[in-house]
Design an enzyme around this catalytic site. Structure first.
Site, short mmCIF file in Angstrom:
data_model
loop_
_atom_site.label_atom_id
_atom_site.label_comp_id
_atom_site.label_asym_id
_atom_site.label_seq_id
_atom_site.Cartn_x
_atom_site.Cartn_y
_atom_site.Cartn_z
N ARG A 59 52.68 55.29 -13.68
CA ARG A 59 53.95 56.03 -13.51
C ARG A 59 55.16 55.11 -13.42
O ARG A 59 56.29 55.54 -13.64
CB ARG A 59 53.87 56.90 -12.25
CG ARG A 59 52.94 58.09 -12.43
CD ARG A 59 52.48 58.66 -11.11
NE ARG A 59 51.52 59.73 -11.29
CZ ARG A 59 50.25 59.54 -11.63
NH1 ARG A 59 49.77 58.32 -11.83
NH2 ARG A 59 49.43 60.57 -11.78
N LYS A 84 50.04 66.55 -18.88
CA LYS A 84 51.50 66.62 -18.86
C LYS A 84 52.08 65.25 -18.62
O LYS A 84 51.44 64.45 -17.93
CB LYS A 84 52.02 67.62 -17.82
CG LYS A 84 51.38 67.58 -16.43
CD LYS A 84 51.43 66.37 -15.60
CE LYS A 84 52.71 65.74 -15.24
NZ LYS A 84 52.54 64.55 -14.37
N1 LIG Z 1 48.19 67.98 -14.23
C1 LIG Z 1 48.25 67.28 -13.09
O1 LIG Z 1 48.32 67.82 -11.99
C2 LIG Z 1 48.23 65.79 -13.18
C3 LIG Z 1 48.40 65.17 -14.39
N2 LIG Z 1 48.38 63.81 -14.50
C4 LIG Z 1 48.58 63.22 -15.82
O2 LIG Z 1 47.35 62.66 -16.25
C5 LIG Z 1 47.56 61.44 -16.95
C6 LIG Z 1 46.75 60.33 -16.27
O3 LIG Z 1 47.14 60.16 -14.92
P1 LIG Z 1 46.18 59.44 -13.84
O4 LIG Z 1 44.84 60.04 -13.86
O5 LIG Z 1 46.89 59.41 -12.56
O6 LIG Z 1 46.16 57.98 -14.46
P2 LIG Z 1 45.05 56.82 -14.46
O7 LIG Z 1 45.81 55.54 -14.52
O8 LIG Z 1 44.05 57.01 -13.38
O9 LIG Z 1 44.30 57.10 -15.83
C7 LIG Z 1 44.82 56.79 -17.05
C8 LIG Z 1 43.68 56.33 -17.95
O10 LIG Z 1 44.26 55.91 -19.17
C9 LIG Z 1 43.49 54.88 -19.72
N3 LIG Z 1 44.32 53.91 -20.43
C10 LIG Z 1 44.27 53.71 -21.77
N4 LIG Z 1 45.16 52.79 -22.12
C11 LIG Z 1 45.78 52.40 -21.00
C12 LIG Z 1 46.79 51.43 -20.74
N5 LIG Z 1 47.36 50.72 -21.72
N6 LIG Z 1 47.19 51.28 -19.48
C13 LIG Z 1 46.66 52.01 -18.47
N7 LIG Z 1 45.68 52.93 -18.66
C14 LIG Z 1 45.25 53.11 -19.92
C15 LIG Z 1 42.66 54.26 -18.62
O11 LIG Z 1 41.42 54.54 -19.19
P3 LIG Z 1 40.00 53.85 -19.18
O12 LIG Z 1 39.30 54.69 -18.19
O13 LIG Z 1 39.59 53.99 -20.58
O14 LIG Z 1 40.17 52.41 -18.73
C16 LIG Z 1 42.90 55.13 -17.39
O15 LIG Z 1 41.70 55.56 -16.80
C17 LIG Z 1 49.07 61.23 -16.98
O16 LIG Z 1 49.58 61.76 -18.18
C18 LIG Z 1 49.58 62.07 -15.81
O17 LIG Z 1 50.91 62.53 -16.00
C19 LIG Z 1 48.11 63.05 -13.42
C20 LIG Z 1 47.93 63.59 -12.18
C21 LIG Z 1 48.03 65.02 -11.96
O1 LIG Z 2 50.82 66.94 -9.82
C1 LIG Z 2 51.25 65.80 -9.78
O2 LIG Z 2 51.53 65.21 -8.58
C2 LIG Z 2 51.82 63.85 -8.47
C3 LIG Z 2 52.25 63.21 -9.77
O3 LIG Z 2 52.45 61.85 -9.69
C4 LIG Z 2 51.32 63.65 -10.84
O4 LIG Z 2 51.38 62.91 -12.01
C5 LIG Z 2 51.58 65.07 -11.01
O5 LIG Z 2 51.10 65.63 -12.17
#
Ligand SMILES: NC(=O)C1=CN([C@@H]2O[C@H](COP(=O)(O)OP(=O)(O)OC[C@H]3O[C@@H](n4cnc5c(N)ncnc54)[C@H](OP(=O)(O)O)[C@@H]3O)[C@@H](O)[C@H]2O)C=CC1
Ligand SMILES: O=C1OC[C@@H](O)[C@H](O)[C@H]1O
Length: 235
Positions: A193, A123
């Site tokens: 974010r 999401k």
């Molecule tokens: N459903 C839920 O409860 C949650 C959902 N999310 C969603 O998950 C997604 C990822 O969040 P989160 O795990 O916190 O993020 P992270 O920053 O930990 O992970 C994002 C990944 O994207 C990759 N990446 C590719 N291109 C880029 C770039 N240009 N800049 C930065 N990163 C890049 C990196 O991959 P690589 O490993 O290849 O270097 C990195 O590991 C988001 O869409 C967020 O909204 C997040 C937390 C909770």
């Molecule tokens: O579940 C959540 O909690 C914190 C947020 O920043 C994250 O992206 C979201 O999906």
């Protein structure tokens, strides 16, 4: 104090639910590949898959092979790749989990469906409505499933509330007020974010407020108010 107790109970329940359980897999589980070694992977996919008979994770890919290998080793995932394209080229993967920054969801979902994979997209599903429509069109064209990983919509509590709203038992909904906050300092300043070029921002990240409103009552007009504060000293 009750919040602390609730938090500790949650940790305890989570630990006991995922750490001691090894569920036997069925003969033909969904075989997931994971695009990036994102921080959310263990919570969102690795742990749930461990407790589900119909899913396995085959490889994880990261932009750097060493990062993918480190996550694969830590979580017992059999294979790792140093590029997302390499993972998509693997024939033994049915579905791809996409936890990339929001701005990359559409691009990689479309590439993955073009390679015959179903997609579970973190999401928010895309950066804007146009991209969301492109994903939907591609899913229809390729016959693949594209699902936004808004897990709360699958929770029985949400279904009960929805059924009560729909039943009209308490009258019609006149007004919904939703809010979601992250404590100051929860995220480092360089977190995705806070990067608008990656489609970050509060409305994108905390989009639960919109998805919940829409889920319960359908499309609605919204007034949005945002408190923007990166740390305690900010105005
Ligand atoms: N459903 C839920 O409860 C949650 C959902 N999310 C969603 O998950 C997604 C990822 O969040 P989160 O795990 O916190 O993020 P992270 O920053 O930990 O992970 C994002 C990944 O994207 C990759 N990446 C590719 N291109 C880029 C770039 N240009 N800049 C930065 N990163 C890049 C990196 O991959 P690589 O490993 O290849 O270097 C990195 O590991 C988001 O869409 C967020 O909204 C997040 C937390 C909770
Ligand atoms: O579940 C959540 O909690 C914190 C947020 O920043 C994250 O992206 C979201 O999906």
């Amino acid at each position: 104090m009750s919040h602390i107790a609730e938090f500790l109970t949650g940790i305890n329940n989570w630990y006991n639910s995922v750490s001691n359980i090894r569920i036997p897999k069925t003969a033909n589980p969904v075989r997931f590949g994971v695009l990036s070694a994102a921080l959310i992977n263990p919570t969102a996919l690795f742990d749930p898959v461990r407790t589900h008979p119909d899913a396995v994770i085959v490889p994880v890919a990261a932009r750097e092979l060493a990062k993918a290998q480190a996550q694969a080793t830590k979580y017992g995932i059999p294979r790792a790749y140093g590029s997302y394209d390499e993972l998509l080229a693997q024939a033994d993967i049915d579905a791809v989990y996409i936890p990339l920054p929001n701005s990359l969801h559409c691009e990689w979902a479309i590439k993955a469906m073009g390679m015959g994979k179903h997609v579970l997209i973190e999401k928010p599903i895309a950066s804007n409505a146009d991209e969301a429509r492109q994903i939907l069109a591609c899913a229809k064209e390729t016959g693949r499933v594209a699902l936004e990983a808004f897990h709360w919509q699958f929770h029985p509590a949400a279904h009960v509330v929805k059924s009560l709203v729909d039943s009209g038992r308490y009258g019609s909904v006149l007004f919904i007020s939703t809010s979601l906050y992250l404590p100051v300092g929860t995220m480092p300043r360089d977190d995705i974010r806070f990067k608008y070029d990656l489609a970050g921002g509060a409305c994108m990240d905390l989009a639960y407020v919109f998805s919940a409103t829409r889920y319960y009552i359908g499309p609605a007009e919204c007034d949005v108010e945002i408190a923007r504060k990166l740390n305690a000293n900010d105005e």
